[in-house]
Design a protein around this motif. Structure first.
Motif, PDB file in Angstrom:
ATOM      1  N   SER A 205       0.827  -1.203   0.000  1.00  0.00           N
ATOM      2  CA  SER A 205       0.000   0.000   0.000  1.00  0.00           C
ATOM      3  C   SER A 205       0.863   1.255   0.000  1.00  0.00           C
ATOM      4  O   SER A 205       0.602   2.211  -0.747  1.00  0.00           O
ATOM      5  CB  SER A 205      -0.925  -0.011   1.224  1.00  0.00           C
ATOM      6  OG  SER A 205      -1.666   1.181   1.309  1.00  0.00           O
ATOM      7  N   LYS A 206       1.905   1.269   0.826  1.00  0.00           N
ATOM      8  CA  LYS A 206       2.765   2.449   0.913  1.00  0.00           C
ATOM      9  C   LYS A 206       3.571   2.661  -0.363  1.00  0.00           C
ATOM     10  O   LYS A 206       3.934   3.791  -0.698  1.00  0.00           O
ATOM     11  CB  LYS A 206       3.709   2.314   2.113  1.00  0.00           C
ATOM     12  CG  LYS A 206       3.002   2.426   3.451  1.00  0.00           C
ATOM     13  CD  LYS A 206       3.988   2.379   4.597  1.00  0.00           C
ATOM     14  CE  LYS A 206       3.284   2.553   5.933  1.00  0.00           C
ATOM     15  NZ  LYS A 206       4.232   2.551   7.071  1.00  0.00           N
ATOM     16  N   MET A 207       3.854   1.573  -1.081  1.00  0.00           N
ATOM     17  CA  MET A 207       4.627   1.667  -2.317  1.00  0.00           C
ATOM     18  C   MET A 207       3.735   1.879  -3.537  1.00  0.00           C
ATOM     19  O   MET A 207       4.221   1.933  -4.664  1.00  0.00           O
ATOM     20  CB  MET A 207       5.461   0.388  -2.497  1.00  0.00           C
ATOM     21  CG  MET A 207       6.582   0.245  -1.494  1.00  0.00           C
ATOM     22  SD  MET A 207       7.301  -1.421  -1.491  1.00  0.00           S
ATOM     23  CE  MET A 207       7.634  -1.702  -3.223  1.00  0.00           C
ATOM     24  N   GLY A 208       2.435   2.000  -3.314  1.00  0.00           N
ATOM     25  CA  GLY A 208       1.534   2.217  -4.428  1.00  0.00           C
ATOM     26  C   GLY A 208       1.344   1.000  -5.305  1.00  0.00           C
ATOM     27  O   GLY A 208       0.998   1.120  -6.489  1.00  0.00           O
ATOM     28  N   GLU A 209       1.543  -0.186  -4.741  1.00  0.00           N
ATOM     29  CA  GLU A 209       1.415  -1.426  -5.494  1.00  0.00           C
ATOM     30  C   GLU A 209      -0.063  -1.795  -5.673  1.00  0.00           C
ATOM     31  O   GLU A 209      -0.810  -1.842  -4.693  1.00  0.00           O
ATOM     32  CB  GLU A 209       2.108  -2.563  -4.737  1.00  0.00           C
ATOM     33  CG  GLU A 209       3.631  -2.464  -4.709  1.00  0.00           C
ATOM     34  CD  GLU A 209       4.273  -3.367  -5.738  1.00  0.00           C
ATOM     35  OE1 GLU A 209       3.998  -3.165  -6.934  1.00  0.00           O
ATOM     36  OE2 GLU A 209       5.018  -4.267  -5.352  1.00  0.00           O
ATOM     37  N   PRO A 210      -0.510  -2.090  -6.894  1.00  0.00           N
ATOM     38  CA  PRO A 210      -1.887  -2.575  -7.060  1.00  0.00           C
ATOM     39  C   PRO A 210      -2.027  -3.940  -6.401  1.00  0.00           C
ATOM     40  O   PRO A 210      -1.212  -4.841  -6.643  1.00  0.00           O
ATOM     41  CB  PRO A 210      -2.052  -2.677  -8.581  1.00  0.00           C
ATOM     42  CG  PRO A 210      -0.660  -2.787  -9.116  1.00  0.00           C
ATOM     43  CD  PRO A 210       0.209  -2.014  -8.168  1.00  0.00           C
ATOM     44  N   PRO A 211      -3.018  -4.128  -5.529  1.00  0.00           N
ATOM     45  CA  PRO A 211      -3.109  -5.377  -4.763  1.00  0.00           C
ATOM     46  C   PRO A 211      -3.275  -6.624  -5.622  1.00  0.00           C
ATOM     47  O   PRO A 211      -2.794  -7.698  -5.253  1.00  0.00           O
ATOM     48  CB  PRO A 211      -4.340  -5.152  -3.860  1.00  0.00           C
ATOM     49  CG  PRO A 211      -5.104  -4.037  -4.498  1.00  0.00           C
ATOM     50  CD  PRO A 211      -4.099  -3.186  -5.192  1.00  0.00           C
ATOM     51  N   ARG A 212      -3.902  -6.496  -6.789  1.00  0.00           N
ATOM     52  CA  ARG A 212      -4.152  -7.674  -7.613  1.00  0.00           C
ATOM     53  C   ARG A 212      -2.997  -7.995  -8.560  1.00  0.00           C
ATOM     54  O   ARG A 212      -2.886  -9.113  -9.056  1.00  0.00           O
ATOM     55  CB  ARG A 212      -5.452  -7.512  -8.404  1.00  0.00           C
ATOM     56  CG  ARG A 212      -6.697  -7.468  -7.528  1.00  0.00           C
ATOM     57  CD  ARG A 212      -7.960  -7.457  -8.375  1.00  0.00           C
ATOM     58  NE  ARG A 212      -9.163  -7.454  -7.549  1.00  0.00           N
ATOM     59  CZ  ARG A 212      -9.708  -8.541  -7.033  1.00  0.00           C
ATOM     60  NH1 ARG A 212      -9.160  -9.735  -7.272  1.00  0.00           N
ATOM     61  NH2 ARG A 212     -10.796  -8.462  -6.291  1.00  0.00           N
TER      62      ARG A 212
END
Length: 230
Positions: A205-212
């Motif tokens: 979340s902090k790295m802006g990663e898309p969860p899927r």
């Protein structure tokens, strides 16, 4: 001498745990409410917070979130009255670095405190690894224990930083959850995969990663995680 802030509303537990920690050489401040605990975070400036989830006034989960808003790097160990998976996962996702189940055993808490304080120093840089590693939008300063996303600093809690440094030190290598527990949390026993999973979720979340479809911290189903340097 490590400074420990104990936020616990049960007087007997609070006094017993505080006494045990002082015998181990810690400087201890104690608070019995969430409000008092947050004030003590500012005035006492602890090295680690031991936080009961069940508090009068401001609940422990909200205290955890407030502490994280004040200081992303301050280690938080939460105490839960029962080993309920849902309580633990919610607490970890709120920003806690580790947990203990009540009644708290002094030797277990002491081990967790020492481990989380070691984690706050990050992972030592290895010979041959550049000081700053760049992976697209992500930059990792391994020697300086700093992370940036698209040029902006990313404040990470101790467990989040150590997890990222551990995974990124060996791009492409698959780490089991148990391997990560031992490397990051220093837990030598099985059953705490939720620590790893919650920390990965916060880090993404902090790295802006898309969860899927995360670019960097990828899930290897049924096993663990790997860092993809693509």
């Amino acid at each position: 001498m490590p400074r420990v802030l104990l936020i616990e509303d049960d007087r007997a537990v609070r006094e017993g745990v505080a006494l045990a920690l002082r015998r181990q050489g810690h400087e201890v401040a104690a608070a019995e409410t969430g409000e008092d605990g947050l004030e003590r975070v500012r005035s006492f400036r602890p090295d680690v917070v031991v936080l009961d989830l069940m508090l009068p006034g401001i609940p422990g989960l909200d205290v955890c979130r407030h502490v994280r808003a004040l200081d992303q790097t301050l280690p938080i160990i939460m105490a839960t009255a029962r080993g309920d998976d849902e309580d633990i996962v919610v607490g970890l996702e709120a920003g806690a670095d580790d947990y203990v189940v009540k009644p708290v055993q002094a030797r277990v808490l002491e081990a967790r405190i020492r481990a989380v304080l070691r984690r706050s120093t990050g992972v030592p840089a290895e010979a041959g690894i550049p000081k700053i590693e760049s992976y697209g939008d992500l930059a990792i300063d391994r020697a300086g224990h700093a992370v940036a996303w698209r040029g902006e600093p990313v404040p990470l809690a101790p467990s989040e930083l150590r997890l990222l440094l551990t995974l990124s030190a060996s791009p492409g290598q698959v780490f089991s959850r148990q391997q990560l527990l031992e490397a990051v949390w220093e837990h030598s026993y099985h059953g705490d995969a939720r620590l790893v999973d919650a920390c990965v979720k916060r880090l993404r979340s902090k790295m802006g990663e898309p969860p899927r479809d995360p670019r960097y911290i990828q899930t290897v189903r049924g096993f663990g995680y790997r860092f993809a340097a693509r």
